[in-house]
Design a protein around this motif. Structure first.
Motif, mmCIF file in Angstrom:
data_model
loop_
_atom_site.group_PDB
_atom_site.id
_atom_site.type_symbol
_atom_site.label_atom_id
_atom_site.label_comp_id
_atom_site.label_asym_id
_atom_site.label_seq_id
_atom_site.Cartn_x
_atom_site.Cartn_y
_atom_site.Cartn_z
ATOM 1 N N LEU A 117 0.893 -1.168 0.000
ATOM 2 C CA LEU A 117 0.000 0.000 0.000
ATOM 3 C C LEU A 117 0.925 1.210 0.000
ATOM 4 C CD1 LEU A 117 -2.775 1.343 0.171
ATOM 5 C CD2 LEU A 117 -2.621 1.155 2.665
ATOM 6 N N ARG A 127 -1.422 4.332 -5.498
ATOM 7 C CA ARG A 127 -2.161 3.995 -4.277
ATOM 8 C C ARG A 127 -3.529 3.418 -4.625
ATOM 9 N NH1 ARG A 127 -2.324 8.207 0.721
ATOM 10 N NH2 ARG A 127 -3.513 7.025 2.254
ATOM 11 N N PRO A 152 2.265 -0.904 4.241
ATOM 12 C CA PRO A 152 2.175 0.539 4.013
ATOM 13 C C PRO A 152 3.578 1.113 3.805
ATOM 14 C CG PRO A 152 1.014 -0.138 6.015
ATOM 15 C CD PRO A 152 1.890 -1.261 5.604
ATOM 16 N N LEU A 177 -1.124 5.883 6.738
ATOM 17 C CA LEU A 177 -1.140 4.752 5.817
ATOM 18 C C LEU A 177 -1.339 3.435 6.557
ATOM 19 C CD1 LEU A 177 -0.970 4.843 2.752
ATOM 20 C CD2 LEU A 177 1.412 4.120 2.920
ATOM 21 N N ALA A 181 -4.383 0.698 6.034
ATOM 22 C CA ALA A 181 -4.184 -0.739 5.852
ATOM 23 C C ALA A 181 -5.061 -1.550 6.803
ATOM 24 C CB ALA A 181 -2.710 -1.087 6.067
#
Length: 281
Positions: A117, A127, A152, A177, A181
């Motif tokens: 990610l 992304r 991430p 991030l 996730a």
């Protein structure tokens, strides 16, 4: 997600794990395969060193799983490929996951699958592609009881950072991030360390009950690596995912033993260094 496969990833006493990532060849960068050109030899070395898991691609996983016997590292399977590490970047950048990746992971007897990610400055389409892959993988992972590790990865601008694994250690960006996730359904998080390791408890907190394993990134000296490892474990991390700091080390078995001692026996950094250098600290 059922926990049964993760029983083979996490140590039964410490509840922690060392996953050695050797999936770098998937990304098509010459510099990434330095030290891992001969993969059968790399797997021989790592199996002898005995980490908890080895992270491999579908094309290399058989080198581990064809080996007879019960006492070998578990397999974590990388499921996505991207061309985001070059400098300069290609005119068209992409990220794709492997079709039928979860079924392949079941056939290969993996304990988990791993997918990125990524946050790349000014490239939101990557992304978006990652999110689409994660949602597709999550559906199949749930069906087959396969743990999904989301990675991430907050990246710097490659043109400024020189390309490669240059990550942004800003804790606020990492927190954002990591939380995304978790919201996407991660069973495990593989996250970067932040610039100030003392702040890493915030990352553990924002992940909630999802175990966090910390990425190693680029090569650093042994003491720095072991001190960072001690710091993230003290903050609550459940393990580490290191690649080049193990496979490019002059003594892969020694650094693995040192890391395992910190993870599973709560060894001090100085005691762990002794295992690497045989008394020369």
């Amino acid at each position: 997600m059922t926990p049964y496969r993760l029983n083979r990833l996490f140590h039964p006493t410490s509840g922690r794990a060392l996953d050695v990532a050797v999936d770098h060849g998937f990304f098509g960068e010459r510099g990434f395969i330095t030290g891992i050109e001969n993969m059968p030899h790399v797997i021989d070395t790592l199996v002898d060193a005995g980490p908890d898991a080895i992270q491999l691609t579908i094309g290399q996983a058989r080198l581990l799983q064809e080996r007879p016997g019960r006492n070998k590292p578990a397999l974590v399977l990388r499921t996505d490929v991207a061309n985001v590490y070059g400098n300069p970047l290609d005119s068209h950048i992409f990220s794709h996951h492997v079709p039928h990746a979860i079924e392949e992971a079941v056939r290969l007897d993996a304990v988990a699958v791993c997918a990125n990610l990524m946050h790349i400055p000014d490239r939101p389409e990557i992304r978006e592609a990652n999110i689409r892959s994660i949602m597709a993988l999550r559906e199949r992972a749930t069906r087959f009881g396969m743990p999904l590790m989301i990675e991430p990865l907050v990246m710097q601008d490659n043109a400024k950072a020189g390309g490669g694994y240059m990550v942004d250690g800003d804790v606020d960006k990492i927190l954002t991030l990591v939380r995304q996730a978790v919201e996407l359904g991660a069973d495990l998080i593989k996250a970067d360390p932040c610039d100030d390791i003392a702040e890493y408890r915030q990352v553990i907190e924002v992940a909630g009950p999802v175990p966090v394993l910390v990425r190693g990134g680029g090569r650093v000296d042994d003491r720095t690596l072991l001190e960072r490892t001690r710091g993230v474990l003290d903050a609550g991390a459940r393990g580490i995912v290191y690649g080049r700091n193990v496979v490019q080390h002059e003594n892969p078995a020694g650094i693995t033993a040192a890391l395992m001692a910190i993870l599973h026996a709560d060894a001090s950094v100085d005691d762990a260094l002794f295992l690497v250098h045989g008394g020369d600290r």
